[in-house]
Write a protein that holds these residues in place. Structure first.
Motif: not given
Length: 251
Positions: A53-57, A251, A49-50
């Motif tokens: 759906n990464p943050i800012g990438s 997490s 999942r991470s």
């Protein structure tokens, strides 16, 4: 959680602990411990999942292709990064050929690891066709100068990292007594920098600043210095985990 007036405390020492008797005649003792958080019981799903759906990438699989030559930078044995889980997970997710993967151990100014230590840190990755190399901050031949940051820190970075077609940095996040938090740009600075960079990064001017402290990022000169260095040659993808007190992924 606070334990008041305990009779003894176990202090971590190497891979074991030392039991220390606490004398109430000397002081009233308190042990402060974090409230424990249960590990994620499906870390494989959390990883998927991470990185999807990464943050800012863009997603990891959109950045790294199966035929790419990739360098994965991780911490040395002084940091509990779950390498035995993360590195195989990255290789499998991207369909990489192990022989096209180099693992760069970000020792900073620490000593290099022995073969037996690397085997303990990396497990099956050590037995695979992946190449594992120790960074050496004092080996000028394997460093490249990139000039200086806007605040004047001389930047020398590992050549193997610089020359890699694709770059991934992995690490973990916890409060850090100078940089605010570990992880993030610290995976590059000081991890794979030369001694000139590391010494400037740990200068009194930086670490003596009142904002160079636990949990502070805004206005923290050490965190800002790490960001400046990392921005000069950033990774293509960054993976950080958070661990509980048992060094399990939450997490």
């Amino acid at each position: 959680m606070i334990i008041a007036n305990p009779e003894w405390v176990d202090l971590d020492y190497g891979k074991r602990s030392l039991r220390l008797k606490l004398d109430p005649a000397i002081a009233e003792w308190e042990i402060i411990q974090p409230n424990d958080i249960c590990a994620d019981n499906k870390p494989e799903d959390l990883f998927q999942r991470s990185v999807d759906n990464p943050i800012g990438s863009a997603p990891l699989a959109k950045i790294i292709s199966p035929n790419d030559e990739v360098i994965i930078v991780t911490s040395d044995g002084t940091r509990p990064v779950p390498n035995k889980f993360l590195i195989p997970a990255i290789i499998n997710k991207c369909g990489l050929k192990p022989e096209n993967v180099t693992v760069l151990v970000g020792t900073g100014s620490h000593r290099s690891h022995s073969s037996s230590e690397l085997q303990e840190i990396f497990g099956q990755v050590f037995q695979s066709k992946c190449r594992i190399i120790n960074h050496d901050a004092g080996d000028i031949a394997n460093l490249q100068s990139l000039g200086s940051t806007p605040t004047g820190i001389p930047v020398e970075i590992n050549k193997a990292y610089l020359s890699a077609p694709k770059k991934i940095v992995i690490g973990f996040i916890e409060p850090h007594f100078f940089a605010g938090y570990s992880g993030g740009p610290k995976g590059i600075c000081p991890a794979i920098c030369g001694l000139k960079t590391i010494n400037a990064f740990h200068s009194f001017k930086i670490i003596g600043h009142p904002n160079s402290d636990y949990g502070i990022l805004d206005g923290n000169p050490q965190y800002e210095a790490a960001c400046e260095v990392a921005a000069m040659m950033p990774p293509d993808f960054l993976i950080n985990v958070v661990l509980n007190s048992s060094k399990e992924i939450i997490s």
